[in-house]
Design an enzyme around this catalytic site. Structure first.
Site, PDB file in Angstrom:
ATOM      1  N   ASP A  13       9.707  -7.344 -47.097  1.00 63.66           N
ATOM      2  CA  ASP A  13       8.350  -6.536 -46.686  1.00 63.66           C
ATOM      3  C   ASP A  13       7.491  -6.512 -48.026  1.00 63.66           C
ATOM      4  O   ASP A  13       6.886  -5.496 -48.001  1.00 63.66           O
ATOM      5  CB  ASP A  13       8.783  -5.350 -46.207  1.00 63.66           C
ATOM      6  CG  ASP A  13       9.907  -5.347 -45.047  1.00 63.66           C
ATOM      7  OD1 ASP A  13       9.621  -6.426 -44.157  1.00 63.66           O
ATOM      8  OD2 ASP A  13      10.692  -4.580 -44.673  1.00 63.66           O
ATOM      9  N   LYS A  16       4.714 -10.828 -48.496  1.00 63.39           N
ATOM     10  CA  LYS A  16       4.721 -12.166 -48.579  1.00 63.39           C
ATOM     11  C   LYS A  16       3.746 -13.085 -47.681  1.00 63.39           C
ATOM     12  O   LYS A  16       3.236 -14.012 -48.071  1.00 63.39           O
ATOM     13  CB  LYS A  16       6.020 -12.959 -48.486  1.00 63.39           C
ATOM     14  CG  LYS A  16       6.906 -12.237 -49.612  1.00 63.39           C
ATOM     15  CD  LYS A  16       8.494 -12.810 -49.427  1.00 63.39           C
ATOM     16  CE  LYS A  16       9.311 -12.409 -48.142  1.00 63.39           C
ATOM     17  NZ  LYS A  16       9.420 -10.893 -48.228  1.00 63.39           N
ATOM     18  N   GLY A  40       9.672 -11.110 -40.697  1.00 63.67           N
ATOM     19  CA  GLY A  40       8.642 -10.817 -39.855  1.00 63.67           C
ATOM     20  C   GLY A  40       7.377 -10.902 -40.707  1.00 63.67           C
ATOM     21  O   GLY A  40       7.141 -10.067 -41.653  1.00 63.67           O
ATOM     22  N   THR A  42       3.617 -10.772 -40.958  1.00 63.81           N
ATOM     23  CA  THR A  42       2.249 -10.152 -40.240  1.00 63.81           C
ATOM     24  C   THR A  42       1.237 -11.209 -40.483  1.00 63.81           C
ATOM     25  O   THR A  42       0.671 -10.938 -41.848  1.00 63.81           O
ATOM     26  CB  THR A  42       1.982  -8.657 -40.405  1.00 63.81           C
ATOM     27  OG1 THR A  42       3.298  -8.309 -40.143  1.00 63.81           O
ATOM     28  CG2 THR A  42       0.956  -8.316 -39.414  1.00 63.81           C
ATOM     29  N   GLN A 222      12.734 -12.332 -46.442  1.00 63.74           N
ATOM     30  CA  GLN A 222      13.780 -11.297 -46.872  1.00 63.74           C
ATOM     31  C   GLN A 222      13.257 -10.962 -48.484  1.00 63.74           C
ATOM     32  O   GLN A 222      12.216 -11.553 -49.039  1.00 63.74           O
ATOM     33  CB  GLN A 222      14.917 -11.493 -46.876  1.00 63.74           C
ATOM     34  CG  GLN A 222      15.552 -11.261 -45.262  1.00 63.74           C
ATOM     35  CD  GLN A 222      15.465 -12.500 -44.556  1.00 63.74           C
ATOM     36  OE1 GLN A 222      15.561 -13.466 -44.790  1.00 63.74           O
ATOM     37  NE2 GLN A 222      14.692 -12.246 -43.417  1.00 63.74           N
ATOM     38  N   ARG A 303      10.349   2.435 -42.630  1.00 66.52           N
ATOM     39  CA  ARG A 303      10.919   1.970 -43.922  1.00 66.52           C
ATOM     40  C   ARG A 303      11.094   3.188 -44.749  1.00 66.52           C
ATOM     41  O   ARG A 303      10.356   4.009 -44.832  1.00 66.52           O
ATOM     42  CB  ARG A 303      10.145   1.121 -44.663  1.00 66.52           C
ATOM     43  CG  ARG A 303       9.790  -0.144 -43.670  1.00 66.52           C
ATOM     44  CD  ARG A 303       8.930  -1.215 -44.483  1.00 66.52           C
ATOM     45  NE  ARG A 303       8.824  -2.332 -43.541  1.00 66.52           N
ATOM     46  CZ  ARG A 303       7.586  -2.931 -43.282  1.00 66.52           C
ATOM     47  NH1 ARG A 303       6.508  -2.559 -44.022  1.00 66.52           N
ATOM     48  NH2 ARG A 303       7.562  -4.200 -42.573  1.00 66.52           N
ATOM     49  N   ASN A 412      -5.339  -5.251 -53.082  1.00 66.10           N
ATOM     50  CA  ASN A 412      -5.663  -4.139 -53.413  1.00 66.10           C
ATOM     51  C   ASN A 412      -6.426  -3.582 -52.040  1.00 66.10           C
ATOM     52  O   ASN A 412      -7.189  -2.454 -52.094  1.00 66.10           O
ATOM     53  CB  ASN A 412      -6.816  -3.943 -54.694  1.00 66.10           C
ATOM     54  CG  ASN A 412      -7.946  -4.922 -54.058  1.00 66.10           C
ATOM     55  OD1 ASN A 412      -7.813  -5.844 -53.591  1.00 66.10           O
ATOM     56  ND2 ASN A 412      -9.153  -4.578 -54.574  1.00 66.10           N
TER      57      ASN A 412
END
Ligand code: IMP
Length: 422
Positions: A13, A16, A40, A42, A222, A303, A412
């Site tokens: 997460d 990437k 996953g 997005t 991952q 998370r 950013n």
């Protein structure tokens, strides 16, 4: 450049998907090499957010051919859903996607067993994504797995399924699962028929492309600290999320990789259980979760959040041979008075800057922090590095000194174009 690799340096997460959008724009082939639909990414398609679990994010670039390599474990139903979702949004998939016949299949019973195993672990739960990843890789290593090419061969598939159901019946019964070999055969054969236009020997495809001088992008999934061998075992995933997994999972030799981009958030997060020395259990942790929308893209779970950990980051940079860093989600830190980076651990009164291999040491590790002043302004519209607050630039240059490589990209803001390239 022959091949650029992109690796997550934390517990997944790291953002990437967004970096792949930018870094894979000019390549010929994008390859997924490990993991499965536990990942996953997005991405935004036609103004809508889409989460890709199996198809490389490179499918959204104009021309890249996308390959799902044999190191990936493939849930055929999930893949078919992703293909049709992309087609509905006008993305050109046919002729641009290849699936390795050697890749292993995540069958419905793998997902059931994932749940049964998690329940039986009690307090030692790993917190898996429930996507059947561990059980599918277990069958692969035990040499009884179903490969994608088997979906096109009824007699091979029937005999593998019969053996698999015999082996797994007791565990499936525990979950009240009544599926059987014949029903599963029918479903997998149908999925195989639908996937057949994409299935091929992707190793030969990649080697031909290499001979033709094509440019590759190897898309890691991952993160390094979830790597089966180098991560926080047993709180890891079941594949190699570090650099070696990209070679073994694609069939391309490691020597063609000449640029290793590592992605890290400007803070840290983790989903699922396991040691996490710089985790924050206070309001600052909650502020990071809210500002960073830190909820899993695969499972929706909140998370765990914490400060950036330079001990873990340096380890991940070193084992992957990372050449440049992409630092993501810096905007999430806006508004905090003080920022911290873990520079060492205190383990039982001993100070160390080396990431420990023993679970007990990691669990006992007390982070030793260096503090930095924060900034209050919104930075998401800044387009040039020197337009960023001086306190953020100081945070970045200290980080570069700590890990010994440059930060080349600073993300950013949430927008696709909110990335400053130095
Ligand atoms: P599994 O990969 O579903 O077996 O889950 C093992 C561990 O890896 C769990 O802690 C998951 O939350 C974590 N995990 C697996 N894939 C990802 C990912 O893509 N991002 C973040 N965590 C992941």
């Amino acid at each position: 450049m022959a091949a650029r690799a992109l690796i997550g340096l934390q517990w997944g997460d790291e953002g990437k998907g967004k970096m792949i959008d930018i870094l894979a724009a000019d390549v010929d082939l994008v390859v997924r090499c490990q993991g499965g639909s536990n990942a996953g990414h997005t991405v935004r398609v036609a103004g809508e957010s889409t989460v890709l679990h199996l198809i490389p994010s490179g499918i959204l670039t104009d021309r890249a051919h996308c390959v799902i390599g044999h190191g990936v474990v493939v849930d055929p139903g999930q893949l078919l859903a992703e293909i049709s979702g992309l087609k509905e949004r006008g993305v050109n998939v046919d002729g641009r996607l290849s699936l390795s016949g050697r890749a292993h299949v995540v069958a419905p019973f793998h997902k059931v067993i994932d749940g049964v195993q998690e329940s039986s672990r009690g307090a030692a739960k790993i917190g898996t994504t429930g996507r059947g990843i561990g059980p599918a890789y277990t069958d692969k290593v035990a040499r009884c797995g179903i490969r994608v090419m088997d979906l096109l061969d009824e007699s091979v598939l029937r005999s593998k399924l019969t053996a698999s159901f015999e082996d797994k019946r007791a565990r499936l019964d525990l979950a009240g699962d009544t599926s059987d070999a014949e029903g599963t055969l029918e479903c997998l054969m149908e999925q195989g028929r639908q996937l057949s236009p994409y299935i091929c020997d992707t190793v030969q495809l990649l080697l031909r492309a290499r001979r033709d001088g094509k440019k590759f992008f190897l898309e890691g999934a991952q993160g390094s600290l979830l790597d089966l061998d180098l991560g926080t075992y047993p709180y890891v995933t079941s594949s190699n999320a570090t650099i070696g997994g990209l070679a073994t999972g694609s069939g391309l030799p490691p020597t063609i990789i000449d640029d290793v981009v590592g992605v890290t958030k400007a803070y840290s997060t983790r989903v699922g259980a396991g040691p996490y020395p710089s985790e924050l259990h206070d309001d600052v942790g909650q502020q990071l979760r809210d500002a960073g929308n830190e909820y899993g893209s695969t499972t929706g779970r909140p998370r765990r959040c914490g400060w950036l950990d330079a001990v873990a980051l340096r380890f991940a940079v070193d084992v992957n041979g990372v050449t440049r860093l992409a630092l993501t989600k810096t905007d999430v830190l806006s508004g905090l008075d003080e920022l911290k980076i873990a520079v060492a651990y205190d383990i039982g009164g001993e100070r160390t800057t080396e990431f420990p291999s023993r679970l007990a040491d990691l669990e006992a590790a007390q982070p030793i922090y260096e503090s930095f002043p924060g900034w209050s302004e919104d930075i998401s519209e800044v387009k040039r590095y020197d337009g960023l607050p001086s306190t953020l630039r100081e945070y970045i240059s200290t980080l570069e000194e700590m890990v010994g490589i440059p930060v080349t990209w600073v993300s950013n803001g949430p927008g696709r174009d909110a990335v400053i390239c130095r």
